[in-house]
Design a protein around this motif. Structure first.
Motif, short mmCIF file in Angstrom:
data_model
loop_
_atom_site.label_atom_id
_atom_site.label_comp_id
_atom_site.label_asym_id
_atom_site.label_seq_id
_atom_site.Cartn_x
_atom_site.Cartn_y
_atom_site.Cartn_z
N ARG A 29 40.72 -17.75 -22.38
CA ARG A 29 40.04 -17.19 -21.22
C ARG A 29 39.84 -15.69 -21.46
O ARG A 29 40.74 -15.02 -21.95
CB ARG A 29 40.85 -17.38 -19.93
N VAL A 82 33.39 -27.92 -10.92
CA VAL A 82 34.17 -26.76 -10.48
C VAL A 82 35.37 -27.26 -9.69
O VAL A 82 35.22 -27.98 -8.70
CB VAL A 82 33.32 -25.81 -9.62
N LYS A 83 36.58 -26.86 -10.09
CA LYS A 83 37.81 -27.33 -9.45
C LYS A 83 38.31 -26.31 -8.42
O LYS A 83 38.22 -25.11 -8.64
CB LYS A 83 38.90 -27.57 -10.50
N LYS A 86 35.94 -21.72 -5.95
CA LYS A 86 34.96 -21.24 -6.91
C LYS A 86 35.23 -19.78 -7.26
O LYS A 86 35.33 -18.93 -6.38
CB LYS A 86 33.55 -21.39 -6.33
N ASP A 89 36.05 -17.52 -13.41
CA ASP A 89 36.83 -18.20 -14.44
C ASP A 89 36.71 -19.72 -14.31
O ASP A 89 36.58 -20.44 -15.30
CB ASP A 89 38.30 -17.79 -14.35
N ARG A 90 36.76 -20.21 -13.06
CA ARG A 90 36.59 -21.65 -12.82
C ARG A 90 35.19 -22.10 -13.22
O ARG A 90 34.99 -23.20 -13.74
CB ARG A 90 36.85 -21.97 -11.35
N ASP A 91 34.20 -21.25 -12.97
CA ASP A 91 32.83 -21.59 -13.34
C ASP A 91 32.70 -21.74 -14.86
O ASP A 91 32.05 -22.67 -15.36
CB ASP A 91 31.86 -20.51 -12.86
N GLU A 93 35.04 -22.51 -16.99
CA GLU A 93 35.73 -23.75 -17.39
C GLU A 93 34.89 -24.98 -17.06
O GLU A 93 34.79 -25.92 -17.85
CB GLU A 93 37.08 -23.83 -16.67
#
Length: 341
Positions: A29, A82-83, A86, A89-91, A93
């Motif tokens: 990341r 997306v987990k 939002k 960083d999640r985007d 992934e």
């Protein structure tokens, strides 16, 4: 780190990166300034996934030059991955994970020539929008003063020129001066739109794909250039109906419990191309004099069975499928070919 897929959430100045290994685990990341994405040249070859947004095609071409495999996707297709909450960083992934799915649809990388054509189209559309706003404002000024000008752009411009040169007792000198400025602005916009149209026609004369596309009924330089700019070679679509569906020229479905209900067109995809194809279909519907070809006979029969707007959309759908065949097969339009019902 053994990065197999690198997901990049592109921002205007800062980009978020997430790297996945062969098992799909997140092993990397990082946040970088956008200009630092040039450091991708130092990475071992991997899949570089991005959303198809501003600047993505430029970065995609850079990745191709340095041995990476760029994969561009519609943001609409990335959203389900997306987990939790939002964030950037999640985007990143989610973009990396979406790129690994075997059923994912990807966007073809556009060349510089395609982007130039797209820029011409966007500039023309902006000028046409400005012209429409100017005409509507001038019509409103005149209506407030009890002066009515006929409908249509050309009729309005002739009426505006007559009012500003000859004058009328219903208009004050101040509003006449303002309308004169409007007439001058309209003339300049018309000149610029005509210059862009001339450039598009000149490009269409030298491009083999555009020449073949313009043999399709109602397809002129504007539609042909827009197709080449947006669709490219058509390789992103497996069949013609996929291209028509991407234009939003197919019915939306509301299906539950095995019951299928079809409603209005989906309006997905490129709004500009959908508008051009429907306007082009209306010319075949109303303005083509010869009604003896298979496609016009099919269209006339359809018009008798359904509403004229439905017939226009059906014709636009068929035009899109024909355009895909002309693109991908390198074939020419055959006016005598049979048309399915």
């Amino acid at each position: 780190m053994d990065i197999t897929v690198l997901g990049i959430d592109l921002g205007k100045s800062v980009c978020s990166l997430a790297g996945l290994d062969a098992s799909g685990a997140v092993v990397f990341r990082k946040r970088l300034q956008r200009f630092r994405l040039l450091d991708l040249a130092e990475l071992p070859s991997c899949i570089v996934a991005m959303e198809a947004c501003g600047g993505a095609h430029h970065i995609g071409r850079f990745c191709l030059e340095h041995g990476h495999e760029p994969r561009l996707m519609s943001p609409l297709y990335v959203r389900p991955y997306v987990k939790v909450h939002k964030n950037d960083d999640r985007d990143a992934e989610a973009i990396a994970e979406a790129a690994t799915r075997p059923t994912m649809s990807f966007v073809a990388i556009k060349s510089e020539e395609q982007l130039d054509l797209q820029a011409l189209r966007d500039a023309r559309e902006r000028l046409v929008s400005d012209r429409t706003r100017l005409i509507n404002q001038g019509r409103g000024f005149l209506m407030e003063r009890g002066t009515r000008v006929g409908t249509g752009r050309h009729v309005f411009q002739k009426g505006l020129t007559k009012l500003t040169t000859q004058g009328t007792v219903d208009l004050s000198p101040r509003i006449v001066l303002m309308l004169s400025d409007m007439a001058s602005d309209l003339g300049e916009i018309n000149r610029r739109v005509a210059a862009i149209d001339a450039e598009i026609k000149s490009l269409a004369k030298t491009d083999a794909d555009m020449q073949r596309l313009m043999e399709i009924p109602s397809v002129g330089p504007t539609i042909a250039s827009a197709l080449v700019a947006v669709v490219g070679t058509g390789s992103s679509f497996n069949k013609g109906r996929d291209l028509a569906a991407w234009f939003g020229l197919v019915p939306r479905q509301i299906t539950t419990g095995g019951k299928v209900k079809l409603i209005g067109i989906s309006k997905h995809g490129n709004r500009y191309l959908r508008k051009l194809f429907i306007h082009g279909a209306r010319t075949v519907l109303h303005l083509v004099q010869s009604r003896t070809s298979p496609i016009t006979r099919w269209l006339d029969g359809l018009k008798e069975r359904t509403h004229v707007n439905v017939a226009a959309v059906a014709m636009a759908n068929k035009m899109a499928r024909i355009a895909w065949a002309v693109f991908t097969k390198g074939d020419r339009y055959r006016a005598t070919a049979l048309v399915g019902s």
